[in-house]
Design a protein around this motif. Structure first.
Motif, PDB file in Angstrom:
ATOM      1  N   ILE A  48       0.902  -1.160   0.031  1.00  0.00           N
ATOM      2  CA  ILE A  48       0.040   0.114   0.055  1.00  0.00           C
ATOM      3  C   ILE A  48       0.850   1.272  -0.181  1.00  0.00           C
ATOM      4  N   LYS A  49       2.086   1.367   0.574  1.00  0.00           N
ATOM      5  CA  LYS A  49       2.778   2.293   0.607  1.00  0.00           C
ATOM      6  C   LYS A  49       3.394   2.661  -0.945  1.00  0.00           C
ATOM      7  N   GLU A  50       4.000   1.655  -1.323  1.00  0.00           N
ATOM      8  CA  GLU A  50       4.208   1.783  -2.802  1.00  0.00           C
ATOM      9  C   GLU A  50       3.203   2.472  -3.759  1.00  0.00           C
ATOM     10  N   ASP A  51       2.064   1.774  -3.684  1.00  0.00           N
ATOM     11  CA  ASP A  51       0.914   2.107  -4.459  1.00  0.00           C
ATOM     12  C   ASP A  51       0.411   3.395  -3.991  1.00  0.00           C
ATOM     13  N   PHE A  52       0.379   3.695  -2.765  1.00  0.00           N
ATOM     14  CA  PHE A  52       0.083   5.203  -2.466  1.00  0.00           C
ATOM     15  C   PHE A  52       0.967   6.182  -2.990  1.00  0.00           C
ATOM     16  N   ILE A  53       2.445   6.030  -2.803  1.00  0.00           N
ATOM     17  CA  ILE A  53       3.186   6.721  -3.178  1.00  0.00           C
ATOM     18  C   ILE A  53       3.328   6.953  -4.749  1.00  0.00           C
ATOM     19  N   LYS A  54       3.186   6.033  -5.660  1.00  0.00           N
ATOM     20  CA  LYS A  54       3.181   5.936  -6.907  1.00  0.00           C
ATOM     21  C   LYS A  54       2.036   6.731  -7.327  1.00  0.00           C
ATOM     22  N   ARG A  55       0.814   6.869  -6.793  1.00  0.00           N
ATOM     23  CA  ARG A  55      -0.463   7.752  -7.151  1.00  0.00           C
ATOM     24  C   ARG A  55      -0.536   9.206  -6.529  1.00  0.00           C
ATOM     25  N   TYR A  56       0.141   9.281  -5.304  1.00  0.00           N
ATOM     26  CA  TYR A  56      -0.116  10.592  -4.606  1.00  0.00           C
ATOM     27  C   TYR A  56       1.314  11.115  -4.302  1.00  0.00           C
ATOM     28  N   GLY A  57       2.393  10.708  -4.562  1.00  0.00           N
ATOM     29  CA  GLY A  57       3.494  11.180  -4.021  1.00  0.00           C
ATOM     30  C   GLY A  57       3.961  12.447  -4.710  1.00  0.00           C
ATOM     31  N   GLY A  58       3.447  12.671  -5.570  1.00  0.00           N
ATOM     32  CA  GLY A  58       3.743  14.082  -6.421  1.00  0.00           C
ATOM     33  C   GLY A  58       3.269  15.428  -5.790  1.00  0.00           C
ATOM     34  N   GLY A  59       2.665  15.066  -4.651  1.00  0.00           N
ATOM     35  CA  GLY A  59       2.257  16.510  -4.014  1.00  0.00           C
ATOM     36  C   GLY A  59       0.635  16.315  -3.484  1.00  0.00           C
ATOM     37  N   LYS A  60      -0.217  15.678  -4.034  1.00  0.00           N
ATOM     38  CA  LYS A  60      -1.725  15.572  -3.900  1.00  0.00           C
ATOM     39  C   LYS A  60      -1.772  14.918  -2.352  1.00  0.00           C
ATOM     40  N   ALA A  61      -1.072  14.226  -1.818  1.00  0.00           N
ATOM     41  CA  ALA A  61      -1.188  13.713  -0.408  1.00  0.00           C
ATOM     42  C   ALA A  61      -0.506  14.870   0.581  1.00  0.00           C
ATOM     43  N   GLU A  62      -0.025  15.710   0.208  1.00  0.00           N
ATOM     44  CA  GLU A  62       0.714  16.804   0.995  1.00  0.00           C
ATOM     45  C   GLU A  62      -0.451  17.855   1.397  1.00  0.00           C
ATOM     46  N   THR A  63      -1.520  17.929   0.256  1.00  0.00           N
ATOM     47  CA  THR A  63      -2.385  18.938   0.442  1.00  0.00           C
ATOM     48  C   THR A  63      -3.713  18.521   0.727  1.00  0.00           C
ATOM     49  N   ALA A  64      -4.018  16.958   0.808  1.00  0.00           N
ATOM     50  CA  ALA A  64      -5.180  16.535   0.745  1.00  0.00           C
ATOM     51  C   ALA A  64      -5.715  16.742   2.250  1.00  0.00           C
ATOM     52  N   VAL A  65      -7.118  16.998   2.407  1.00  0.00           N
ATOM     53  CA  VAL A  65      -7.575  17.132   3.729  1.00  0.00           C
ATOM     54  C   VAL A  65      -8.053  15.703   4.407  1.00  0.00           C
ATOM     55  N   ALA A  66      -8.475  15.636   5.671  1.00  0.00           N
ATOM     56  CA  ALA A  66      -8.711  14.408   6.140  1.00  0.00           C
ATOM     57  C   ALA A  66      -9.605  13.562   5.541  1.00  0.00           C
ATOM     58  N   ASN A  67      -9.561  12.474   5.173  1.00  0.00           N
ATOM     59  CA  ASN A  67     -10.363  11.414   4.676  1.00  0.00           C
ATOM     60  C   ASN A  67     -10.781  11.751   2.937  1.00  0.00           C
ATOM     61  N   SER A  68     -10.252  12.624   2.698  1.00  0.00           N
ATOM     62  CA  SER A  68     -10.666  13.048   1.205  1.00  0.00           C
ATOM     63  C   SER A  68     -10.035  11.962   0.232  1.00  0.00           C
ATOM     64  N   LEU A  69      -9.144  11.031   0.385  1.00  0.00           N
ATOM     65  CA  LEU A  69      -8.707  10.290  -0.409  1.00  0.00           C
ATOM     66  C   LEU A  69      -9.276   8.867  -0.306  1.00  0.00           C
ATOM     67  N   ASN A  70     -10.523   8.770   0.576  1.00  0.00           N
ATOM     68  CA  ASN A  70     -11.026   7.462   1.083  1.00  0.00           C
ATOM     69  C   ASN A  70     -11.688   6.946  -0.026  1.00  0.00           C
ATOM     70  N   LYS A  71     -12.498   7.841  -0.762  1.00  0.00           N
ATOM     71  CA  LYS A  71     -13.265   7.606  -2.190  1.00  0.00           C
ATOM     72  C   LYS A  71     -12.621   6.852  -2.907  1.00  0.00           C
ATOM     73  N   GLU A  72     -11.209   7.551  -3.364  1.00  0.00           N
ATOM     74  CA  GLU A  72     -10.397   7.150  -4.590  1.00  0.00           C
ATOM     75  C   GLU A  72      -9.582   5.822  -3.963  1.00  0.00           C
ATOM     76  N   PHE A  73      -8.824   5.977  -2.798  1.00  0.00           N
ATOM     77  CA  PHE A  73      -7.974   5.011  -2.513  1.00  0.00           C
ATOM     78  C   PHE A  73      -8.525   3.991  -1.738  1.00  0.00           C
ATOM     79  N   GLY A  74      -9.512   4.116  -0.987  1.00  0.00           N
ATOM     80  CA  GLY A  74     -10.083   2.994  -0.037  1.00  0.00           C
ATOM     81  C   GLY A  74     -10.436   1.806  -0.820  1.00  0.00           C
ATOM     82  N   PRO A  75     -10.906   1.776  -2.187  1.00  0.00           N
ATOM     83  CA  PRO A  75     -11.108   0.580  -2.795  1.00  0.00           C
ATOM     84  C   PRO A  75      -9.932  -0.178  -3.101  1.00  0.00           C
ATOM     85  N   LYS A  76      -8.786   0.569  -3.310  1.00  0.00           N
ATOM     86  CA  LYS A  76      -7.415   0.009  -3.604  1.00  0.00           C
ATOM     87  C   LYS A  76      -7.019  -0.597  -2.334  1.00  0.00           C
TER      88      LYS A  76
END
Length: 183
Positions: A48-76
């Motif tokens: 999950i770390k590898e997948d998450f960093i591959k998807r969001y490592g470019g900066g999206k994770a740095e600015t995301a608010v709490a639980n905003s990635l649940n819909k997108e990354f939760g199924p993964k």
């Protein structure tokens, strides 16, 4: 100096709902049943770390608010959980292979360090050999100077002795020759 905390993430949950959580660090967390091999949660975290960093490592994770990635990354996350749950033997084998690779990597790094140290030792020996060579040349040069100086002193002594012998001969022979010829 501030002491680093040994606990990096904690949460309180009811079912799938996190009621409270806290982390001082970026954390990937997994909770598994006690009977599962330790390798499975570790491999799951790596996946999950590898997948998450591959998807969001470019900066999206740095600015995301709490639980905003649940819909997108939760199924993964669910896919990774199901895969790890359904293929525990494969995950265990993968973990063992990774452990062996890691061990081999450690041995290779140690070997490289030893080769580098040997290289340093060889460089030190080469430097010492160069120093000895310079000292030997200097010793030879000084030896030749001393040899020349001693030769000159020896020649002076021989010349002085020769001069004394000539003077003595003249002192002895001249009066005899002069006495007979009436000089």
């Amino acid at each position: 100096m501030e002491q680093q905390s040994l606990v990096i993430y904690c949460s309180v949950a009811r079912g799938e709902v996190i009621l409270a959580e806290y982390s001082e660090y970026k954390a990937f967390c997994v909770v598994a049943v006690e009977s599962v091999d330790r390798e499975i949660p570790i491999v799951f975290l790596e996946r999950i770390k590898e997948d998450f960093i591959k998807r969001y490592g470019g900066g999206k994770a740095e600015t995301a608010v709490a639980n905003s990635l649940n819909k997108e990354f939760g199924p993964k996350l669910k896919e990774h959980m199901e895969y790890c749950s359904n293929h525990p033997e494969e995950i265990s084998k993968l973990a063992k292979v990774k452990a062996q690779v890691s061990e081999v990597k450690g041995v290779m790094q140690e070997n490289i360090i030893q080769v580098i140290n040997r290289g340093d030792n060889i460089e030190i020996l080469v430097a010492k050999a160069d120093d000895l060579n310079l000292q030997a040349k200097e010793y030879k040069s000084v030896g030749n100077k001393i040899k020349r100086k001693m030769w000159i002193q020896n020649m002076k002594i021989k010349l002085i002795i020769l001069a004394i012998i000539i003077v003595l001969i003249l002192i002895i022979v001249l009066p005899v020759v002069c006495h007979g010829s009436k000089c």
